[in-house]
Motif scaffolding. Sequence first.
Motif, PDB file in Angstrom:
ATOM      1  N   SER A   4      17.472 -14.239   4.262  1.00  0.00           N
ATOM      2  CA  SER A   4      17.595 -14.128   2.805  1.00  0.00           C
ATOM      3  C   SER A   4      19.003 -13.670   2.480  1.00  0.00           C
ATOM      4  CB  SER A   4      16.611 -13.099   2.234  1.00  0.00           C
ATOM      5  OG  SER A   4      15.282 -13.502   2.457  1.00  0.00           O
ATOM      6  N   THR A  26      23.723 -12.021   4.272  1.00  0.00           N
ATOM      7  CA  THR A  26      22.475 -12.658   4.667  1.00  0.00           C
ATOM      8  C   THR A  26      21.758 -11.699   5.599  1.00  0.00           C
ATOM      9  OG1 THR A  26      23.454 -14.852   4.499  1.00  0.00           O
ATOM     10  CG2 THR A  26      21.421 -14.673   5.774  1.00  0.00           C
ATOM     11  N   ARG A  67      10.521  -9.033   3.384  1.00  0.00           N
ATOM     12  CA  ARG A  67      10.778  -8.710   1.966  1.00  0.00           C
ATOM     13  C   ARG A  67      11.125  -7.236   1.800  1.00  0.00           C
ATOM     14  NH1 ARG A  67       6.345 -12.052   1.092  1.00  0.00           N
ATOM     15  NH2 ARG A  67       4.980 -10.252   0.843  1.00  0.00           N
ATOM     16  N   VAL A  70      14.675  -6.681   3.004  1.00  0.00           N
ATOM     17  CA  VAL A  70      15.621  -7.245   2.036  1.00  0.00           C
ATOM     18  C   VAL A  70      15.738  -6.320   0.825  1.00  0.00           C
ATOM     19  CG1 VAL A  70      15.991  -9.154   0.413  1.00  0.00           C
ATOM     20  CG2 VAL A  70      15.381  -9.627   2.796  1.00  0.00           C
TER      21      VAL A  70
END
Length: 83
Positions: A4, A26, A67, A70
């Motif tokens: 991500s 990233t 997630r 991130v």
Amino acid sequence: MSDSSVVAGPGGVMTAEAGVVTGEVTVRTEVAHDRVTVRIQYVDADEWYEVEGSPLGPADSGPRLHREIVQAVQRGLPDGLNT
């Protein structure tokens, strides 16, 4: 493996090889042998750096963990994953 692209939050992200990484990055999570390795690179760069405190595990290696990592990068991880 999941990738991500995000902007690192205040204080950037501490890495083992390059110190603090800031700006557009990233984030990559890789699962092997029940361990999750977290790497980061500047967007469009060739070099990947391991986030301080990585690998993690044993852990749930699903998309939820990616997630959460991130989101932590977006908040800033100036101490790496050690907090």
